[in-house]
Motif scaffolding. Structure first.
Motif, PDB file in Angstrom:
ATOM      1  N   GLU A   1     -37.579 -72.513  42.919  1.00 17.70           N
ATOM      2  CA  GLU A   1     -36.515 -71.633  43.406  1.00 17.70           C
ATOM      3  C   GLU A   1     -36.774 -70.189  43.010  1.00 17.70           C
ATOM      4  O   GLU A   1     -36.551 -69.270  43.806  1.00 17.70           O
ATOM      5  CB  GLU A   1     -35.140 -72.071  42.913  1.00 17.70           C
ATOM      6  CG  GLU A   1     -34.060 -71.172  43.490  1.00 17.70           C
ATOM      7  CD  GLU A   1     -32.662 -71.727  43.463  1.00 17.70           C
ATOM      8  OE1 GLU A   1     -31.779 -71.070  44.050  1.00 17.70           O
ATOM      9  OE2 GLU A   1     -32.442 -72.801  42.878  1.00 17.70           O
TER      10      GLU A   1
ATOM     11  N   ARG B   1     -37.109 -67.244  45.742  1.00 16.75           N
ATOM     12  CA  ARG B   1     -36.245 -66.058  45.632  1.00 16.75           C
ATOM     13  C   ARG B   1     -37.101 -64.790  45.634  1.00 16.75           C
ATOM     14  O   ARG B   1     -36.785 -63.816  46.321  1.00 16.75           O
ATOM     15  CB  ARG B   1     -35.404 -66.152  44.357  1.00 16.75           C
ATOM     16  CG  ARG B   1     -34.431 -65.005  44.170  1.00 16.75           C
ATOM     17  CD  ARG B   1     -33.572 -65.220  42.927  1.00 16.75           C
ATOM     18  NE  ARG B   1     -32.699 -66.368  43.051  1.00 16.75           N
ATOM     19  CZ  ARG B   1     -31.486 -66.336  43.595  1.00 16.75           C
ATOM     20  NH1 ARG B   1     -31.003 -65.194  44.045  1.00 16.75           N
ATOM     21  NH2 ARG B   1     -30.751 -67.421  43.679  1.00 16.75           N
TER      22      ARG B   1
ATOM     23  N   ALA C   1     -35.795 -66.698  54.174  1.00 12.85           N
ATOM     24  CA  ALA C   1     -34.701 -67.537  53.664  1.00 12.85           C
ATOM     25  C   ALA C   1     -35.287 -68.756  52.976  1.00 12.85           C
ATOM     26  O   ALA C   1     -36.462 -69.088  53.163  1.00 12.85           O
ATOM     27  CB  ALA C   1     -33.788 -67.985  54.801  1.00 12.85           C
TER      28      ALA C   1
ATOM     29  N   TYR D   1     -33.639 -72.861  51.803  1.00  8.12           N
ATOM     30  CA  TYR D   1     -32.515 -73.785  51.888  1.00  8.12           C
ATOM     31  C   TYR D   1     -32.695 -74.861  50.832  1.00  8.12           C
ATOM     32  O   TYR D   1     -33.794 -75.384  50.646  1.00  8.12           O
ATOM     33  CB  TYR D   1     -32.455 -74.425  53.279  1.00  8.12           C
ATOM     34  CG  TYR D   1     -32.220 -73.417  54.364  1.00  8.12           C
ATOM     35  CD1 TYR D   1     -30.941 -73.166  54.830  1.00  8.12           C
ATOM     36  CD2 TYR D   1     -33.279 -72.678  54.906  1.00  8.12           C
ATOM     37  CE1 TYR D   1     -30.713 -72.209  55.816  1.00  8.12           C
ATOM     38  CE2 TYR D   1     -33.065 -71.728  55.883  1.00  8.12           C
ATOM     39  CZ  TYR D   1     -31.780 -71.499  56.328  1.00  8.12           C
ATOM     40  OH  TYR D   1     -31.566 -70.546  57.291  1.00  8.12           O
ATOM     41  N   LYS D   2     -31.593 -75.186  50.158  1.00 11.69           N
ATOM     42  CA  LYS D   2     -31.599 -76.251  49.150  1.00 11.69           C
ATOM     43  C   LYS D   2     -30.739 -77.387  49.688  1.00 11.69           C
ATOM     44  O   LYS D   2     -29.639 -77.161  50.192  1.00 11.69           O
ATOM     45  CB  LYS D   2     -31.015 -75.736  47.828  1.00 11.69           C
ATOM     46  CG  LYS D   2     -31.752 -74.528  47.265  1.00 11.69           C
ATOM     47  CD  LYS D   2     -31.195 -74.074  45.936  1.00 11.69           C
ATOM     48  CE  LYS D   2     -29.914 -73.284  46.076  1.00 11.69           C
ATOM     49  NZ  LYS D   2     -29.455 -72.704  44.791  1.00 11.69           N
TER      50      LYS D   2
ATOM     51  N   CYS E   1     -30.050 -69.519  51.284  1.00 15.66           N
ATOM     52  CA  CYS E   1     -30.276 -68.349  50.440  1.00 15.66           C
ATOM     53  C   CYS E   1     -31.005 -67.295  51.267  1.00 15.66           C
ATOM     54  O   CYS E   1     -32.099 -67.551  51.775  1.00 15.66           O
ATOM     55  CB  CYS E   1     -31.088 -68.729  49.212  1.00 15.66           C
ATOM     56  SG  CYS E   1     -30.306 -70.016  48.205  1.00 15.66           S
ATOM     57  N   THR E   2     -30.377 -66.132  51.391  1.00 18.96           N
ATOM     58  CA  THR E   2     -30.919 -65.058  52.220  1.00 18.96           C
ATOM     59  C   THR E   2     -30.725 -63.710  51.515  1.00 18.96           C
ATOM     60  O   THR E   2     -29.940 -63.599  50.580  1.00 18.96           O
ATOM     61  CB  THR E   2     -30.220 -65.007  53.590  1.00 18.96           C
ATOM     62  OG1 THR E   2     -28.817 -64.852  53.386  1.00 18.96           O
ATOM     63  CG2 THR E   2     -30.486 -66.262  54.410  1.00 18.96           C
TER      64      THR E   2
ATOM     65  N   VAL F   1     -30.634 -61.544  46.622  1.00 15.52           N
ATOM     66  CA  VAL F   1     -30.619 -62.824  47.338  1.00 15.52           C
ATOM     67  C   VAL F   1     -29.286 -63.504  47.052  1.00 15.52           C
ATOM     68  O   VAL F   1     -28.910 -63.668  45.895  1.00 15.52           O
ATOM     69  CB  VAL F   1     -31.792 -63.718  46.908  1.00 15.52           C
ATOM     70  CG1 VAL F   1     -31.709 -65.073  47.572  1.00 15.52           C
ATOM     71  CG2 VAL F   1     -33.132 -63.037  47.223  1.00 15.52           C
ATOM     72  N   ILE F   2     -28.609 -63.886  48.112  1.00 13.15           N
ATOM     73  CA  ILE F   2     -27.313 -64.568  48.011  1.00 13.15           C
ATOM     74  C   ILE F   2     -27.480 -65.999  48.517  1.00 13.15           C
ATOM     75  O   ILE F   2     -28.025 -66.212  49.597  1.00 13.15           O
ATOM     76  CB  ILE F   2     -26.225 -63.851  48.857  1.00 13.15           C
ATOM     77  CG1 ILE F   2     -26.086 -62.395  48.418  1.00 13.15           C
ATOM     78  CG2 ILE F   2     -24.906 -64.584  48.778  1.00 13.15           C
ATOM     79  CD1 ILE F   2     -25.565 -62.206  47.023  1.00 13.15           C
ATOM     80  N   CYS F   3     -26.982 -66.956  47.738  1.00 10.39           N
ATOM     81  CA  CYS F   3     -27.019 -68.360  48.136  1.00 10.39           C
ATOM     82  C   CYS F   3     -25.603 -68.841  48.383  1.00 10.39           C
ATOM     83  O   CYS F   3     -24.730 -68.686  47.535  1.00 10.39           O
ATOM     84  CB  CYS F   3     -27.668 -69.200  47.040  1.00 10.39           C
ATOM     85  SG  CYS F   3     -29.406 -68.809  46.759  1.00 10.39           S
ATOM     86  N   GLN F   4     -25.396 -69.407  49.566  1.00  7.72           N
ATOM     87  CA  GLN F   4     -24.074 -69.939  49.902  1.00  7.72           C
ATOM     88  C   GLN F   4     -24.163 -71.117  50.836  1.00  7.72           C
ATOM     89  O   GLN F   4     -25.080 -71.326  51.515  1.00  7.72           O
ATOM     90  CB  GLN F   4     -23.183 -68.868  50.493  1.00  7.72           C
ATOM     91  CG  GLN F   4     -23.822 -68.025  51.540  1.00  7.72           C
ATOM     92  CD  GLN F   4     -22.956 -66.831  51.906  1.00  7.72           C
ATOM     93  OE1 GLN F   4     -21.840 -66.690  51.474  1.00  7.72           O
ATOM     94  NE2 GLN F   4     -23.491 -65.935  52.698  1.00  7.72           N
TER      95      GLN F   4
END
Length: 157
Positions: free
Chosen positions: A95, A99, A109, A111-112, A147-148, A154-157
């Motif tokens: 990760e 990032r 991007a 993705y998790k 995550c973008t 970087v913001i993960c949502q």
């Protein structure tokens, strides 16, 4: 007459609620075994994974079969700036690298997820018939953390 009707309803009503769905008991939603199985699966994964990943298990199908068939780990899919995808096992180092790749522009991007495709419990549409299916990425985005880049971080949502 009213007493007979009341007794009949008392006998028939529980049967209506306890009848298995047509897909077999493990695929039925509302199975009494589901909450405990999900809690055990989440507790097991909590020993090795952060809470945001473990919480992904709450987003998918609510049936016993889904819990039993769910992977015992998580994946990370990095999407390069050229659109190429690489899916690897999630760990803190992977990760951190993903990032950094977003920060330096080599990835757009990552993705998790526990599983890329939604599980279909009884009477639910297939994964690719759901509104969150992204055929380009090959994942149901509603069961993933995206995550973008947002501004300078970087913001993960």
């Amino acid at each position: 007459m009213r007493l007979i009707l009341t007794i009949l309803l008392m006998i028939v009503s529980p049967l209506a609620y306890s009848q298995p769905c047509s897909c077999g008991p493990d695929y039925c939603q509302g199975d009494a075994r589901y909450p405990a199985l999900l809690a055990n699966k989440k507790a097991s994964l909590s020993a090795s994974y952060p809470p945001d990943l473990v919480a992904l298990l709450d987003r998918d199908g609510a049936c016993v079969a889904r819990v039993l068939q769910a992977p015992d780990g998580f994946s990370l899919m990095a999407v390069g700036s050229d659109g190429n995808k690489l899916t690897i096992s999630w760990d803190e180092d992977n990760e951190r690298i993903a990032r950094q790749q977003i920060m330096d522009g080599t990835a757009r991007a990552y993705y998790k997820f526990n599983t890329a495709r939604r599980f279909s419990c009884c009477n639910e549409p297939n994964y690719d018939a759901r509104p969150d299916w992204d055929a380009t990425l090959g994942i149901n985005t509603g069961i993933a953390i995206a995550c973008t880049m947002s501004g300078s971080s970087v913001i993960c949502q």
